[in-house]
Design an enzyme around this catalytic site. Structure first.
Site, PDB file in Angstrom:
ATOM      1  N   LYS A   1      -1.428 -16.465   8.070  1.00  0.00           N
ATOM      2  CA  LYS A   1      -0.505 -15.650   8.855  1.00  0.00           C
ATOM      3  C   LYS A   1       0.401 -16.444   9.816  1.00  0.00           C
ATOM      4  O   LYS A   1       1.477 -16.827   9.410  1.00  0.00           O
ATOM      5  CB  LYS A   1      -1.265 -14.523   9.551  1.00  0.00           C
ATOM      6  CG  LYS A   1      -1.705 -13.455   8.540  1.00  0.00           C
ATOM      7  CD  LYS A   1      -2.054 -12.134   9.174  1.00  0.00           C
ATOM      8  CE  LYS A   1      -2.087 -11.037   8.136  1.00  0.00           C
ATOM      9  NZ  LYS A   1      -3.425 -10.686   7.647  1.00  0.00           N
TER      10      LYS A   1
ATOM     11  N   TYR B   1     -12.012  -7.152   6.858  1.00  0.00           N
ATOM     12  CA  TYR B   1     -10.896  -7.224   5.913  1.00  0.00           C
ATOM     13  C   TYR B   1     -10.608  -8.695   5.622  1.00  0.00           C
ATOM     14  O   TYR B   1     -10.431  -9.494   6.554  1.00  0.00           O
ATOM     15  CB  TYR B   1      -9.630  -6.550   6.458  1.00  0.00           C
ATOM     16  CG  TYR B   1      -8.466  -6.705   5.508  1.00  0.00           C
ATOM     17  CD1 TYR B   1      -8.341  -5.877   4.391  1.00  0.00           C
ATOM     18  CD2 TYR B   1      -7.534  -7.725   5.677  1.00  0.00           C
ATOM     19  CE1 TYR B   1      -7.308  -6.061   3.489  1.00  0.00           C
ATOM     20  CE2 TYR B   1      -6.498  -7.908   4.773  1.00  0.00           C
ATOM     21  CZ  TYR B   1      -6.391  -7.071   3.680  1.00  0.00           C
ATOM     22  OH  TYR B   1      -5.374  -7.266   2.776  1.00  0.00           O
TER      23      TYR B   1
ATOM     24  N   ASP C   1     -13.031 -16.367   8.865  1.00  0.00           N
ATOM     25  CA  ASP C   1     -11.692 -15.996   8.432  1.00  0.00           C
ATOM     26  C   ASP C   1     -10.852 -15.743   9.688  1.00  0.00           C
ATOM     27  O   ASP C   1     -10.931 -14.684  10.295  1.00  0.00           O
ATOM     28  CB  ASP C   1     -11.784 -14.747   7.548  1.00  0.00           C
ATOM     29  CG  ASP C   1     -10.415 -14.228   7.122  1.00  0.00           C
ATOM     30  OD1 ASP C   1      -9.399 -14.757   7.619  1.00  0.00           O
ATOM     31  OD2 ASP C   1     -10.366 -13.289   6.305  1.00  0.00           O
TER      32      ASP C   1
ATOM     33  N   TYR D   1       0.823  -1.213   0.000  1.00  0.00           N
ATOM     34  CA  TYR D   1       0.000   0.000   0.000  1.00  0.00           C
ATOM     35  C   TYR D   1       0.861   1.270   0.000  1.00  0.00           C
ATOM     36  O   TYR D   1       0.756   2.099   0.897  1.00  0.00           O
ATOM     37  CB  TYR D   1      -0.956  -0.007   1.206  1.00  0.00           C
ATOM     38  CG  TYR D   1      -2.062  -1.011   1.028  1.00  0.00           C
ATOM     39  CD1 TYR D   1      -3.193  -0.677   0.285  1.00  0.00           C
ATOM     40  CD2 TYR D   1      -1.970  -2.287   1.562  1.00  0.00           C
ATOM     41  CE1 TYR D   1      -4.200  -1.602   0.088  1.00  0.00           C
ATOM     42  CE2 TYR D   1      -2.987  -3.211   1.361  1.00  0.00           C
ATOM     43  CZ  TYR D   1      -4.101  -2.861   0.622  1.00  0.00           C
ATOM     44  OH  TYR D   1      -5.094  -3.765   0.428  1.00  0.00           O
TER      45      TYR D   1
HETATM   46  C1  PLP Z   1      -4.058 -10.696   6.347  1.00  0.00           C
HETATM   47  C2  PLP Z   1      -5.436 -11.180   6.230  1.00  0.00           C
HETATM   48  C3  PLP Z   1      -5.906 -11.745   5.019  1.00  0.00           C
HETATM   49  C4  PLP Z   1      -5.055 -11.825   3.770  1.00  0.00           C
HETATM   50  O1  PLP Z   1      -3.924 -12.615   3.925  1.00  0.00           O
HETATM   51  P1  PLP Z   1      -2.657 -12.420   2.958  1.00  0.00           P
HETATM   52  O2  PLP Z   1      -1.717 -13.524   3.355  1.00  0.00           O
HETATM   53  O3  PLP Z   1      -2.121 -11.053   3.224  1.00  0.00           O
HETATM   54  O4  PLP Z   1      -3.160 -12.565   1.562  1.00  0.00           O
HETATM   55  C5  PLP Z   1      -7.205 -12.199   4.983  1.00  0.00           C
HETATM   56  N1  PLP Z   1      -8.000 -12.124   6.064  1.00  0.00           N
HETATM   57  C6  PLP Z   1      -7.586 -11.603   7.231  1.00  0.00           C
HETATM   58  C7  PLP Z   1      -8.507 -11.566   8.403  1.00  0.00           C
HETATM   59  C8  PLP Z   1      -6.287 -11.116   7.358  1.00  0.00           C
HETATM   60  O5  PLP Z   1      -5.882 -10.578   8.520  1.00  0.00           O
END
Ligand code: PLP
Length: 430
Positions: A276, A146, A247, A18
């Protein structure tokens, strides 16, 4: 000299997350990292408050993760996953199935979190499509979410603060309910879910799934909400034949105090995205798990083929490190560590609440957030340097100064982070 040259080259040619290459941001060069410390090219050492975006939960240069990676390199760094399998993928899938809720039995390995979300969306749409429910192709989510930067994931990010507004016209149109506001179950009010309930009951014929970040909305505002909201969502999804995608990419592996955040609501998603911290921050890897029921839905057309298959799917090196990272976590007293960090964050951030600039202080597990009344985006010409001069690595964005340190952080180092936050607030107050 070399360092200046490096930074000049970087500023001229390399995009960072970004950011601009014509008006480049302030950048620091890291030459090594160990424990909770990053060593910069100018010789300084700074304490990492970000865990490299939620991922480095065991700290850097961990001897066991290093060894796992080295051993796997000598055996096989990568092999294609089409038509072939390998021990690291089998071991990791077994571990993930073991530590997640019992109904989650199928694992799809992806190369990043965004792709794990793409796969989750595909699973949900295919699940209904294969059963002849071809109108169920949309998603319902909440504001302030997000879920990643790719097009499918972007379409379920907050449409206003989701950093993707310029793509709006070419993104699929999904449904958005207000973000949950209830922080504790004791304060639960039915009005918190009223609009969500209305949207799901009026649109369920078009809805494949609901997608949410459980308990903590991350990049969309670092907001916390109560487990009761998730329980209500689970019930509404069941009542209306809509799948639930959770997620957990930021919250997974202990960050909020439980191994997975959804455990706090005592529910099970139909589809679960992990990422992550999956490899302890060593390499990029993510996974999408689903229940047998979802997989059977996908198979209802007779083929059961899930339409996805990245080149580096289930990369053995990443899977092997992920296995080791999970072992390190489970063998450690991580609950105690996260709780200790939580208590210290509560105690040390609380005094900042009285500052005029500060709107809210909140802590959940090993996440500490100072929310300001105003965005700090205009301060980025000096703020990153000021922060590093405090001997720490914190990366505020929008109106948020927040930290989520590695679980191994010592109390004195955590204090240095919270003191630095105080200094940032004081400097901004001038
Ligand atoms: C970071 C994140 C993503 C995306 O993961 P990337 O490895 O950066 O593509 C999706 N959902 C959540 C909740 C995140 O924190």
């Amino acid at each position: 000299m070399k360092q200046t040259e490096n930074l000049e080259f970087d500023a001229k040619h390399i995009w960072h997350p970004y950011s601009s290459v014509t008006n480049p941001p302030i950048i620091h060069q890291v030459i090594s990292a160990d424990g909770v410390r990053l060593t910069l090219a100018d010789g300084r050492t700074i304490i990492d408050g970000m865990s490299s975006w939620w991922s480095a939960i065991h700290g850097y240069n961990h001897p066991r993760l290093n060894q796992a990676a080295k051993q796997q390199i000598d055996q096989m760094s990568h092999v294609m996953f089409g038509g072939l399998t390998h021990q690291p993928a089998i071991d990791l899938a077994r571990k993930l199935i073991d530590i997640t809720a019992q109904p989650l039995q199928k694992v799809f390995f992806t190369d990043s979190g965004s792709i794990a979300v793409e796969v989750a969306i595909k699973m949900a749409i295919q699940h209904w499509f294969a059963q002849g429910q071809t109108t169920k192709q949309r998603l319902l989510t909440v504001y302030n979410g997000y879920h990643g930067d790719t097009f499918g994931a972007m379409a379920v990010c907050d449409p206003i603060n989701g950093m993707h507004s310029m793509f709006e016209s070419i993104l699929p149109k999904h449904l958005f309910a207000p973000a949950p506001t209830c922080v504790n179950d004791e304060d639960w009010q039915d009005s918190d879910i009223a609009e969500f309930r209305q949207l799901i009951s009026e649109n369920h014929n078009e809805l494949a799934a609901v997608i949410l970040e459980p308990i903590v909305q991350n990049t969309g505002g670092i907001r916390f909400y109560c487990p009761e909201y998730l329980r209500q969502v689970r019930t509404l999804c069941d009542e209306h034949d809509v799948l639930l995608i959770l997620d957990e990419i930021a919250t997974n592996f202990g960050r909020t105090g439980t191994l997975f955040a959804y455990e706090q609501a005592n529910i099970c998603p139909d589809i679960l995205c992990l990422g992550k911290a999956l490899t302890g921050g060593y390499m990029t890897l993510a996974a999408t798990l689903c229940t047998d029921k979802v997989a059977q839905g996908i198979a209802a057309d007779g083929s059961g083929i899930l339409m996805h298959g990245p080149t580096f799917m289930a990369n053995p090196l990443a899977c092997r490190v992920a296995c080791e990272s999970i072992d390190i976590l489970l063998e450690s007293d991580w609950q105690q560590k996260v709780q200790t960090i939580e208590q210290q964050l509560v105690a040390e951030l609380a005094p900042y609440k009285s500052q005029d600039l500060v709107k809210d202080i909140r802590v959940k597990g090993a996440i500490g957030v100072v929310e300001l009344h105003n965005p700090i985006d205009g301060q980025m010409d000096w703020l990153p340097k000021f922060i590093v001069d405090q001997g720490v690595w914190i990366r505020p964005f929008r109106n948020l100064i927040y930290i989520m340190p590695p679980f191994i952080i010592e109390s004195v180092d955590l204090t240095q982070l919270t003191v630095a936050i105080g200094n940032i607030i004081n400097r901004l107050s001038r």
